[in-house]
Design an enzyme around this catalytic site. Sequence first.
Site, PDB file in Angstrom:
ATOM      1  N   HIS A  75       0.828  -1.206   0.000  1.00  0.00           N
ATOM      2  CA  HIS A  75       0.000   0.000   0.000  1.00  0.00           C
ATOM      3  C   HIS A  75       0.861   1.254   0.000  1.00  0.00           C
ATOM      4  O   HIS A  75       2.042   1.224   0.372  1.00  0.00           O
ATOM      5  CB  HIS A  75      -0.933   0.015   1.215  1.00  0.00           C
ATOM      6  CG  HIS A  75      -0.220   0.096   2.529  1.00  0.00           C
ATOM      7  ND1 HIS A  75       0.080   1.288   3.153  1.00  0.00           N
ATOM      8  CD2 HIS A  75       0.283  -0.876   3.333  1.00  0.00           C
ATOM      9  CE1 HIS A  75       0.715   1.046   4.287  1.00  0.00           C
ATOM     10  NE2 HIS A  75       0.850  -0.256   4.420  1.00  0.00           N
ATOM     11  N   CYS A 119       3.507   3.442   3.098  1.00  0.00           N
ATOM     12  CA  CYS A 119       3.894   2.318   3.950  1.00  0.00           C
ATOM     13  C   CYS A 119       5.075   2.712   4.837  1.00  0.00           C
ATOM     14  O   CYS A 119       6.124   3.140   4.337  1.00  0.00           O
ATOM     15  CB  CYS A 119       4.271   1.116   3.089  1.00  0.00           C
ATOM     16  SG  CYS A 119       4.836  -0.320   4.034  1.00  0.00           S
TER      17      CYS A 119
END
Length: 203
Positions: free
Chosen positions: A105, A108
């Site tokens: 994602h 991060c």
Amino acid sequence: MKQHVPPVDQIERILQGNKAHARRTLEADPEFFKGYADKQRPGVLWIGCADSRVPETTISDSKPGEIFVHRNIANVVNTDEVGANSVLDFAVGNVKVQKIVVCGHTNCGGAAAALGDANLGPNLNKWIEPLRELRKSHQGELDKLKTDYLRGLRVVELNVQRSVKNVKANATVQQAMKGRGLTVHGFVYDIPTGELRALDTAE
């Protein structure tokens, strides 16, 4: 004088939330929980980051029982790490999932930490070392990117591709890929938009 209202204890909030969830679910479908009480039949194994902003069932609009889950910091899969490989063996060999997803994602923390060499303590240093190795081996490419955000995002992508490769190195996964068409996929979840993006993980 304004009266101070103490915040709700987080554990109590979880328990209250669970009761509300169970009540709403049973009102909508009285047989819902009985439907998967005896056995789980998830079609997907999701290997994701432990980040609280990336709950797999929520972002995929899935229901309980649909996704088998393994999460850790920065969705790392190492070929010699017993935790992830035990999950792979069980989810693929016993539960018989049909798909495996490795999902990183944006924003991060693990990828951001991997951009430098700050001492995070023995456990975290060891855990994110694979990401730091990715940074070092792709330093020329990363240096061309203009911001730490873009460099961190590229490390996220490289890490997902690395983890997908390591998932495919698992013997149980290899057998299922050959024997029953199991497939492995890499995604990146964009937190600001709430959307998933598929990565090219073909070798």
